[in-house]
Design an enzyme around this catalytic site. Structure first.
Site, PDB file in Angstrom:
ATOM      1  N   GLU A 162       1.745  -4.461  11.484  1.00 51.92           N
ATOM      2  CA  GLU A 162       1.184  -3.123  11.302  1.00 51.92           C
ATOM      3  C   GLU A 162       1.902  -2.128  12.213  1.00 51.92           C
ATOM      4  O   GLU A 162       2.009  -2.349  13.419  1.00 51.92           O
ATOM      5  CB  GLU A 162      -0.311  -3.123  11.651  1.00 51.92           C
ATOM      6  CG  GLU A 162      -1.158  -4.086  10.832  1.00 51.92           C
ATOM      7  CD  GLU A 162      -1.712  -3.449   9.571  1.00 51.92           C
ATOM      8  OE1 GLU A 162      -1.374  -2.277   9.313  1.00 51.92           O
ATOM      9  OE2 GLU A 162      -2.470  -4.124   8.854  1.00 51.92           O
ATOM     10  N   HIS A 222       3.225  -3.411   7.048  1.00 49.34           N
ATOM     11  CA  HIS A 222       2.145  -2.474   6.707  1.00 49.34           C
ATOM     12  C   HIS A 222       2.157  -1.296   7.673  1.00 49.34           C
ATOM     13  O   HIS A 222       2.887  -1.279   8.662  1.00 49.34           O
ATOM     14  CB  HIS A 222       0.781  -3.165   6.803  1.00 49.34           C
ATOM     15  CG  HIS A 222       0.450  -4.031   5.629  1.00 49.34           C
ATOM     16  ND1 HIS A 222      -0.527  -3.711   4.716  1.00 49.34           N
ATOM     17  CD2 HIS A 222       0.970  -5.215   5.215  1.00 49.34           C
ATOM     18  CE1 HIS A 222      -0.602  -4.657   3.791  1.00 49.34           C
ATOM     19  NE2 HIS A 222       0.304  -5.583   4.079  1.00 49.34           N
ATOM     20  N   HIS A 264       0.861  -1.189   0.000  1.00 50.42           N
ATOM     21  CA  HIS A 264       0.000   0.000   0.000  1.00 50.42           C
ATOM     22  C   HIS A 264       0.892   1.233   0.000  1.00 50.42           C
ATOM     23  O   HIS A 264       1.600   1.492   0.977  1.00 50.42           O
ATOM     24  CB  HIS A 264      -0.921   0.004   1.213  1.00 50.42           C
ATOM     25  CG  HIS A 264      -1.879  -1.154   1.232  1.00 50.42           C
ATOM     26  ND1 HIS A 264      -2.244  -1.817   2.390  1.00 50.42           N
ATOM     27  CD2 HIS A 264      -2.550  -1.768   0.233  1.00 50.42           C
ATOM     28  CE1 HIS A 264      -3.100  -2.780   2.097  1.00 50.42           C
ATOM     29  NE2 HIS A 264      -3.302  -2.767   0.787  1.00 50.42           N
ATOM     30  N   GLU A 276       1.339   3.777   2.983  1.00 47.29           N
ATOM     31  CA  GLU A 276       1.871   3.301   4.265  1.00 47.29           C
ATOM     32  C   GLU A 276       3.392   3.377   4.237  1.00 47.29           C
ATOM     33  O   GLU A 276       4.105   2.369   4.251  1.00 47.29           O
ATOM     34  CB  GLU A 276       1.366   1.887   4.531  1.00 47.29           C
ATOM     35  CG  GLU A 276      -0.151   1.833   4.679  1.00 47.29           C
ATOM     36  CD  GLU A 276      -0.729   0.427   4.664  1.00 47.29           C
ATOM     37  OE1 GLU A 276       0.070  -0.540   4.663  1.00 47.29           O
ATOM     38  OE2 GLU A 276      -1.965   0.290   4.627  1.00 47.29           O
TER      39      GLU A 276
END
Length: 1032
Positions: A926, A841, A744, A747
């Site tokens: 994350e 992420h 992504h 990010e």
């Protein structure tokens, strides 16, 4: 026989009093059932053993024909139900007490003359019982009580004593929508407006109760329409102004709040909003609210007024020709179905910015074309004009020469100490006599950054807009500041203040400049020249994202972000340049087309700013900046084409204010620390210089992307000690660790974590040596180069989320996923599946760093399917790595981790690698974009130093994992996998990152983020939670 009224014997204890009344009731009615109740029993026993006492009372009430006897029985009931609270109310309702009262009401109306006292008592009891009886509204309607109450009110309009309980019952009646409509047809709206009166010094509780009843009646849209047709919107506004002016001591705030609640219910319909605007309601509520602001206790009035004004603010369209990206990239193969296929199927003439059915009187917003002239302004001699842009044709040496000339001319002593903010040297720069400021040697600050090498890397980067400029932060590089950056403490009322400023646009339209100063939809000249009074914007560089800038006021700008290419949404990542600013002036920036319903910007996260003047002085760094930051729903309508067919959605605004400390500066703002594709290429080249004979480092081309860029594949391990058979065997049998990042583009923190990982692996520490000797690392540091290059937030050039394509990646549309999956499948085929797979992420709505993993047992337990999770046997090794990280990494939070596999995540990397390749330790890691709320970094915003540290700590955890586990592989239980995956939530149209709503409490009662919030809910009211799924 006369039964004494309860108040006549206050000295008798409550239990004895009730029993005395029951005894007298027995003598009066001759009911022998009361003899079962011993005189020594307490009042609790009256309600027990079949509740015979309550049955006696109700039976006596039904059979009584004497008014005074009935009144005395009602007194007994009132005493019992008042003292007994909810439990006794429940018994009363279950024994048919509500129906008995309605029956009594009908009987009382048929008797002539009717007893006013009896009607009063019955209505008082109904007002108490109604909220406890779920079927109260239906019973009232079927018994005919609605008409009885309405008639009684009409007959006693001048009798406040009678009106009070009747209005209370009327409010309860209207909790049933059918009743509300029926009462409206019977004249309830007009009747209640006769009772609601202007301000008077003789204030009773009647106006408040009447307004409560009116508010309940007006919840019905049919009744709201009656109020509009009767001209009562103007009446409500006039009454509110009257009470506002006369209630100078603020003793009757509840009455003023009741008037606002009535208004709020009326403007739930389009006709109501129009009537409100026609009556100049925006200006009235704005002025009264402004006068209330200094008094904190009047916040409920200000908040409700704000909700009404926001609801009535006309929905506007974004000032764009289309919500599709301003960059066009034609796909070689269009998917047969899905959002991208829908996008390509639209005819060119379709207006995709706003729906025709949107509640908007003006579907077209005027655009200022006068500011799109191509004239040049030669009067500015600021740093941005002197330096021009870092052009690829100029080359690094030429850039350095220009910078040197500018610095020599500007002069001044560049202090080498770090400040707490960009531009800590003062409001203006004082030229130093004879001093020459050297361009900083970034090699001393950043050994793995080379500006000239970066420019060389950019030349080989292919972008859709064919960028020819380089942003200064990417050229100079970033050094993490040594000072801490705490989470920004939210100023009370800041969101409300910003909303009021937005409302002023409608009230005072002549104060609005409405001048376009930057527009990517004018490709020949996106930077609109002006007279030098406006800021200059630019985003035409790698990873840049700003589509349009509109000057709203002298120092305020609305900013619109560009959609991801081949989509019509995903607006979150931004990176743009600002120049031509005035020193010390506070500018407000509003990003007006955000899509998520909440943001960490409401919980302490600031934007990032980079000052070129600071970089020239030896402080090249991104710093957290911005004041008055908040995130809220605005009045710009979203098209249903971008919401999966859902109409009525609005965009959200991220607003922040910033000032600039240097004259002739060029500054950059970004959502998070930028990390471009060219930066990665430069970093990989510099890592090669760290290679020693003991380190095996290899860079391969995994594939070529849609945009023609190379996707690198990195291999890192230790060279064998010798060419002996044992050493070669040991090398070939080292377990694999497979890491990936940046699927992504928005990010960017994932790239900084990956940077920390790769630099640690290439280091000379004993831990790094042990890691290289223990494992072979396969790394794909950037899975979505095209998205990163072109400033996308979520998607690749295909317009799709690549982390939802792992099940069946298309070799042409998703080449990086296709080839990465093939590599993993090949490794699994030759019995070399990774010991650990981890995809890095970033998370925009949660704090800390945490992991998502995969557990069959936890998924079964969470899904509540027929199989018992206790029957499953599963190795808990998937929890070991997160547990280790929680012990050694200060930013990591084990409590935030989840190992449940949802249906909506079945096509993500971690789930596919777990299911299809049999990798037990398959994770998504994350990292927060905001900061931490626990551990060493609690209450601090996260920076690149902490992110790189997290990448290094991940490596250390792998080494500890090796020592703990002994590197045994385990067989998974997958017999029930199909049933599990099918039993969880169904796949839906994904409009934005499918993260959960932010779990921290927001005081929406003070500053609402949603028009649908009911701030006057009683404490303890249950609010349904949002059940969005967890994100990968």
């Amino acid at each position: 026989m006369f039964i004494p009224v309860l108040s006549c014997v206050p000295s008798v204890p409550s239990n004895s009093r009730v029993l005395m009344l029951l005894a007298q009731l027995e003598k009066m009615t001759g009911d022998v059932m009361i003899r079962d109740v011993e005189t020594t029993q307490g009042e609790h026993e009256v309600m027990s053993k079949g509740s015979s006492g309550m049955e006696v009372i109700l039976s006596s009430l039904e059979s009584s024909r004497d008014v005074q006897t009935t009144l005395n029985i009602l007194n007994i009931l009132t005493e019992l139900l008042t003292v007994g609270r909810g439990r006794r109310m429940g018994v009363f309702v279950s024994k048919g007490g509500t129906g008995t009262l309605f029956q009594l009401l009908n009987i009382a109306t048929k008797e002539l003359p009717s007893s006013e006292e009896l009607m009063l008592q019955v209505h008082a009891l109904l007002a108490k019982v109604g909220p406890k009886d779920r079927k109260f509204g239906v019973k009232a309607r079927l018994s005919g009580a609605l008409n009885v109450t309405m008639t009684f009110i009409k007959q006693n309009l001048q009798n406040p004593k009678v009106l009070l309980p009747c209005l209370q019952v009327l409010r309860v009646y209207c909790t049933n929508s059918v009743n509300a409509v029926s009462l409206g047809k019977n004249g309830a709206v007009e009747l209640l407006f006769k009772i609601v009166a202007p301000y008077s010094k003789k204030i009773s509780s009647l106006p408040k109760v009447a307004l409560d009843a009116l508010g309940s009646v007006l919840k019905s849209k049919t009744n709201a329409r009656r109020a509009v047709d009767g001209g009562f919107v103007l009446v409500l506004l006039s009454l509110y102004v009257d009470w506002h002016r006369n209630d100078t001591r603020h003793r009757h705030m509840l009455i003023r709040k009741g008037l606002l609640v009535c208004l709020r219910n009326v403007i739930n319909i389009k006709l109501g909003r129009k009537a409100f605007l026609d009556a100049d309601g925006m200006k009235i509520l704005y002025n009264t609210s402004t006068e209330c602001l200094p008094v904190r206790t009047l916040d409920p009035l200000v908040n409700t007024s704000s909700l009404i004004m926001r609801k009535c603010f006309p929905k506007n369209r974004l000032p764009l020709p289309t919500i599709r990206s301003s960059f066009n990239y034609q796909l070689p193969h269009v998917p047969a179905a899905g959002p991208v296929a829908q996008l390509y199927s639209l005819s060119p003439g379709v207006d995709d910015v706003v729906d025709e059915s949107d509640d908007n009187d003006e579907t077209e917003a005027d655009t200022d074309t006068e500011n799109e002239e191509n004239e040049k302004d030669d009067g500015n001699t600021g740093l941005d004009q002197d330096l021009g842009r870092v052009s690829l044709e100029e080359g690094g040496a030429s850039i350095r020469h220009i910078l040197g000339e500018i610095c020599a001319r500007r002069g001044g002593g560049g202090a080498s100490t770090w400040g707490s903010d960009c531009g800590s040297e003062g409001a203006e720069d004082e030229p130093g006599e004879g001093a020459v400021l050297e361009v900083p040697d970034t090699a001393l600050l950043l050994p793995l950054h080379d500006p000239d090498l970066y420019v060389e890397m950019v030349k080989g980067t292919k972008s859709v807009p064919q960028y020819a400029e380089v942003a200064y932060p990417d050229y100079f590089g970033h050094v993490a500041p040594t000072f801490r950056e705490p989470l920004l403490e939210r100023v009370y009322g800041v969101q409300r203040s910003k909303i009021f400023q937005d409302i002023e646009r409608l009230i005072h339209p002549n104060d609005i400049v409405d001048k376009v100063v930057y527009d990517l939809d004018v490709p020949t000249c996106p930077v609109i020249e002006n007279n030098g009074e406006s800021l200059r914007f630019n985003s035409q560089f790698e990873s840049g994202n700003l589509r349009k800038a509109v000057q709203v006021r002298k120092h305020e700008y609305d900013l619109i972000l560009n959609s991801d290419i081949n989509t019509n949404h995903y607006h979150q990542w931004f990176y743009f340049e600002v120049s031509n600013m005035r020193v010390g002036t506070l500018y407000r920036f509003n990003i007006i087309n955000c899509e998520k319903s909440n943001s960490q910007s409401n919980y302490g996260m600031q934007v990032l700013m980079y000052s070129v003047q600071e970089a020239i002085r030896g402080r090249p760094c991104w710093v957290r900046t911005g004041s008055d930051i908040c995130y809220y729903k605005n009045h710009f309508a979203r098209s249903s084409l971008s919401t999966g067919g859902v109409k009525g959605k609005s965009y959200f605004t991220l607003t922040f204010s910033a000032s600039f400390s240097h004259k002739d500066d060029v500054c950059y703002f970004a959502y998070h620390y930028p990390y471009t594709y060219s930066t990665l290429k430069m970093h990989l080249r510099k890592l090669e210089a760290l290679r020693t004979p003991q380190i095996y480092l290899r860079q391969d081309v995994l594939c070529e992307t849609l945009g023609g860029n190379v996707c690198p594949l990195i291999t890192i391990t230790a060279m064998p000690g010798s060419s002996s058979t044992d050493n070669i065997y040991q090398l070939r049998n080292r377990p694999l660790i497979f890491l990936s990042a940046r699927v992504h583009p928005g990010e960017t923190n994932a790239s900084w974590v990956m940077k920390g990982t790769m630099e640690f692996l290439m280091g000379s520490s004993l831990l790094a040596v042990s890691l290289r000797e223990a494992f072979i690392f396969k790394i794909v540091p950037m899975l979505n180069p095209d998205g990163v290059i072109n400033g996308n937030h979520r998607c690749s050039l295909s317009g799709e989320d690549l982390n939802r394509q792992w099940q069946s990646p298309h070799p042409e549309l998703h080449p990086t996923i296709y080839h990465t999956k093939n590599l993993l499948q090949y490794l699994a085929h030759i019995q070399r599946a990774p010991l650990v797979f981890c995809d890095y992420h970033g998370h925009s709505r949660k704090k800390n760093v945490f992991m998502y993993g995969c557990s069959l047992k936890e998924t079964v337990w969470q899904s509540n399917i027929s199989a018992s999770s206790t029957e499953l046997q599963e190795d808990l090794g998937y929890r070991t790595l997160p547990k280790i990280l929680s012990q050694i990494a200060p930013a990591f939070s084990l409590s935030s981790c989840s190992f449940v596999v949802e249906r909506s995540k079945e096509s993500t990397a971690r789930v596919v690698v777990w299911r299809e390749m049999g990798v037990q330790r398959s994770y998504t890691m994350e990292s927060t974009l905001c900061g931490c709320d626990q551990g060493k970094y609690k209450s601090l915003q996260i920076g690149t130093r902490e992110l790189e540290e997290m990448g290094a700590q991940f490596c250390v955890a792998l080494l500890r994992l090796k020592r703990i586990t002994g590197l045994f592989n385990h067989q998974h239980l997958v017999d029930m996998e199909t049933e599990i995956m099918g039993s969880i939530c169904t796949t839906t149209y994904v409009l934005e990152e499918d993260e959960p709503d932010f779990l921290e409490a927001v005081d929406y009662s003070a500053e609402s983020n949603d028009d649908d919030i009911e701030p006057e809910n009683e404490p303890g009211t249950d609010v349904p939670e949002n059940t969005d799924q967890l994100s990968d």
